[in-house]
Design an enzyme around this catalytic site. Structure first.
Site, PDB file in Angstrom:
ATOM      1  N   GLY A 137     -15.980   3.197 -90.179  1.00  0.00           N
ATOM      2  CA  GLY A 137     -17.214   2.800 -89.494  1.00  0.00           C
ATOM      3  C   GLY A 137     -17.660   3.984 -88.660  1.00  0.00           C
ATOM      4  CG  LEU A 138     -17.098   7.374 -90.007  1.00  0.00           C
ATOM      5  CD1 LEU A 138     -16.928   8.508 -91.014  1.00  0.00           C
ATOM      6  CD2 LEU A 138     -16.151   7.591 -88.825  1.00  0.00           C
ATOM      7  CG  MET A 180     -20.266   3.214 -80.150  1.00  0.00           C
ATOM      8  SD  MET A 180     -19.942   3.998 -78.551  1.00  0.00           S
ATOM      9  CE  MET A 180     -18.428   3.179 -78.038  1.00  0.00           C
ATOM     10  N   GLY A 181     -18.132   5.175 -83.697  1.00  0.00           N
ATOM     11  CA  GLY A 181     -16.976   5.508 -84.530  1.00  0.00           C
ATOM     12  C   GLY A 181     -16.867   7.010 -84.752  1.00  0.00           C
ATOM     13  NE  ARG A 234     -19.683  -1.811 -95.830  1.00  0.00           N
ATOM     14  CZ  ARG A 234     -18.805  -2.533 -96.524  1.00  0.00           C
ATOM     15  NH1 ARG A 234     -18.909  -2.648 -97.833  1.00  0.00           N
ATOM     16  NH2 ARG A 234     -17.801  -3.142 -95.930  1.00  0.00           N
ATOM     17  CB  ALA A 277     -19.029  -7.921 -82.864  1.00  0.00           C
ATOM     18  CG  ASN A 310     -18.682  -4.694 -76.951  1.00  0.00           C
ATOM     19  OD1 ASN A 310     -17.643  -4.551 -76.304  1.00  0.00           O
ATOM     20  ND2 ASN A 310     -19.822  -4.140 -76.596  1.00  0.00           N
ATOM     21  CB  SER A 341     -16.238   0.425 -71.489  1.00  0.00           C
ATOM     22  OG  SER A 341     -17.437   0.607 -70.748  1.00  0.00           O
ATOM     23  CE  LYS A 374     -16.802  -2.876 -72.923  1.00  0.00           C
ATOM     24  NZ  LYS A 374     -17.730  -2.968 -73.937  1.00  0.00           N
ATOM     25  CG  HIS A 428     -16.318  -3.421 -68.554  1.00  0.00           C
ATOM     26  ND1 HIS A 428     -17.478  -3.216 -69.275  1.00  0.00           N
ATOM     27  CD2 HIS A 428     -16.105  -2.275 -67.873  1.00  0.00           C
ATOM     28  CE1 HIS A 428     -17.940  -1.999 -69.035  1.00  0.00           C
ATOM     29  NE2 HIS A 428     -17.122  -1.395 -68.195  1.00  0.00           N
ATOM     30  CG  ASN A 429     -19.665  -5.445 -71.791  1.00  0.00           C
ATOM     31  OD1 ASN A 429     -18.882  -4.556 -71.469  1.00  0.00           O
ATOM     32  ND2 ASN A 429     -20.384  -5.383 -72.895  1.00  0.00           N
ATOM     33  CD  GLU A 483     -22.447  -2.825 -69.128  1.00  0.00           C
ATOM     34  OE1 GLU A 483     -21.333  -2.339 -69.434  1.00  0.00           O
ATOM     35  OE2 GLU A 483     -23.330  -3.025 -69.978  1.00  0.00           O
ATOM     36  NE  ARG A 520     -17.715 -37.244 -59.998  1.00  0.00           N
ATOM     37  CZ  ARG A 520     -16.417 -37.492 -60.120  1.00  0.00           C
ATOM     38  NH1 ARG A 520     -15.643 -37.511 -59.056  1.00  0.00           N
ATOM     39  NH2 ARG A 520     -15.885 -37.702 -61.303  1.00  0.00           N
TER      40      ARG A 520
END
Ligand code: 6PG
Length: 476
Positions: A9-10, A13-14, A33, A76, A102, A128, A182, A185-186, A189, A446
């Site tokens: 997966g380039l 990011m990859g 691919r 994802a 992600n 990240s 993660k 984390h987001n 963020e 209640r």
């Protein structure tokens, strides 16, 4: 077989992760691919290290030393499953598959189970830092088995960001723990970004300052307690001028915030766990509100504001108030996020070390900030701290700013500046510190309408009052 690590997966990011591995002296098997991307990586960056390019998945797998370590960096969801399905039949016991995208953590738990049943290690890892982080040193949050970390960990630590020589990568916990952390984390963020945006809006509307002037205020703030990547880029963005119009760039950007879903997942999970992460939730909803075009059109110019002009006589004092309110609200958002990590860790048996999470977020990631050191120190003082806000450092840091925080939130309400994250964080602060909450009344209601029972302050047990009868109290 000569490659020590593989990347499939380039996309950007990859590609950058592969280059980062190569720059650290690892021989990197690469696959995509469409082969053109693989070829262009070699053409453009082949001189940065040793790449072994393969056109087929079979050749890619065969080019790796055992136990194989393969990093998947694709979209994802379905695309990740497709790549896993293609790889798995070619792998052998003990091989390690790393999903660095992600992914939603329940997917990671499912995949880890499936691969473990086949004798493979599946490591769902948070990464990240965006494109630049992937190339120059991201923050890495790997889950999966501890055993897999023994051989994989050193490679990930080598390419991660370093703060004071300490890698921003550590083993997080079993199966979905890495992707869970993660995700939070987001969520944090989102909260950080919303709080910064509210601070900007307050300064803009309160002082009538220009974007560039506010950019300078953020640049000043970045030299103190608030020092962080997001404050730094905010200063930069606010001072940027649009080439086409000559206006402040921020003024020509459409004011509808988007999201890819990690913030939403964080809030959904918090609802399931029953953990109030109000800062993150408000930040996520604020994005939704901004994108609610029909609602905004129906309300704009229609809903009365009934406000008075904001006449701020002491500019510097107001700026300092906003800074203190921002810091206090930020502490609340982190405190809530760490509560969520603790609750999920408990529920899933992950045994996550919260101090270590703050440590690996100090560099490489989007929420990197000076004050994360303080969080690590707080959990070093007490690993089981029930509330980050109640740590001695944060109690006094936030305590010093409470009066300013109240002035800012009150001013925003009086003058019609929307500050959902600032306001809800202050409400959380007052709620969590309250001697007594009106939750007592909710329990009484209640019991009144549904015989849902209540407990008493003065004795053990569960009770019900016969509301429609003689109002006597019964043991329930
Ligand atoms: C990171 C970021 C990244 C995230 C973007 C966009 O840690 O590098 O969190 O993973 O995808 O920030 O997120 P949204 O599109 O949801 O704003």
């Amino acid at each position: 077989a000569s490659a020590q690590i593989g990347v499939t997966g380039l996309a950007v990011m990859g590609r950058n992760l592969a280059r980062n591995f190569a720059r650290h002296g690892y021989t990197v098997a690469i696959h995509n691919r469409t082969f053109a991307k693989t070829q262009s990586l070699v053409d453009d960056h082949g001189d940065e290290g040793t790449f072994v390019a393969s056109e087929s998945v079979e050749d890619f797998v065969a080019s790796l030393e055992r136990p194989r370590k393969i990093v998947i960096m694709v979209k994802a969801g379905g695309p990740t499953d497709a790549v896993i399905d293609e790889l798995v039949p070619l792998l052998e016991e003990g091989d390690i598959v790393v999903d660095a995208g992600n992914a939603h953590f329940p997917d990671t738990i499912r995949r880890e189970n499936a691969l473990r049943a086949r004798g493979l290690h599946f490591v769902g890892s948070g990464v990240s830092g965006g494109e630049e982080g992937a190339l120059l040193g991201p923050s890495i949050m790997p889950g999966g088995t501890r055993e897999s970390y023994e051989s994989l960990g050193p490679i990930l630590e080598a390419i991660s960001a370093k703060v004071d020589g300490v890698p921003c990568c550590t083993y997080v916990g079993p199966d979905g723990a890495g992707h869970f952390v993660k995700m939070v984390h987001n969520g944090i963020e989102y909260a950080d970004m919303q709080l910064i945006a509210e601070a900007y809006d307050l300064l803009r509307q309160g002082l009538g300052a220009s974007a560039a002037e506010i950019g300078q205020i953020f640049a000043d703030w970045n030299t103190g307690d608030l020092e962080s990547f997001l404050i730094e880029i905010t200063a930069d963005v606010l001072q940027h001028v649009d080439a086409a119009t000559g206006s402040a760039f921020v003024d020509v950007v459409l004011d509808q915030a988007e999201q890819k879903g990690t913030g939403r997942w964080t809030v959904q999970n918090a609802l399931d766990l029953g953990v109030p992460i109000t800062g993150i939730a408000e930040a996520t909803f604020a994005r939704a509100l901004s994108g609610g075009v029909p609602q905004r059109e129906a309300a704009r110019g229609t809903l009365p504001a009934d406000t008075t002009p904001w006449d701020i006589s002491d500019r510097d004092a107001f700026i300092e108030d906003v800074r203190l309110a921002l810091y206090a609200s930020k502490v609340v958002a982190y405190s809530q996020g760490f509560d969520q990590i603790a609750a999920a860790s408990e529920q899933n048996g992950w045994d996550i070390d919260r101090g270590a999470m703050a440590r690996i977020w100090r560099g490489g990631c989007i929420i990197r900030a000076r004050f994360l050191n303080r969080i690590t120190e707080a959990y070093e003082r007490d690993a089981n701290l029930p509330l980050l806000l109640a740590d001695e450092y944060f109690t006094s840091a936030v305590g010093n700013g409470v009066a300013a925080w109240r002035r800012v939130v009150a001013g925003a309400a009086l003058h019609g500046v929307p500050t959902p994250a600032f306001s809800s964080s202050l409400a959380y602060y007052d709620g969590v510190r309250a001697e007594r909450l009106p939750a007592a009344l909710i329990q009484a209601q209640r019991d009144f309408f549904g015989a849902h029972t209540y407990r008493r302050t003065d004795r053990e047990g569960t009770f019900h009052t016969l509301w429609s009868g003689d109002r006597s109290e019964q043991d329930a």
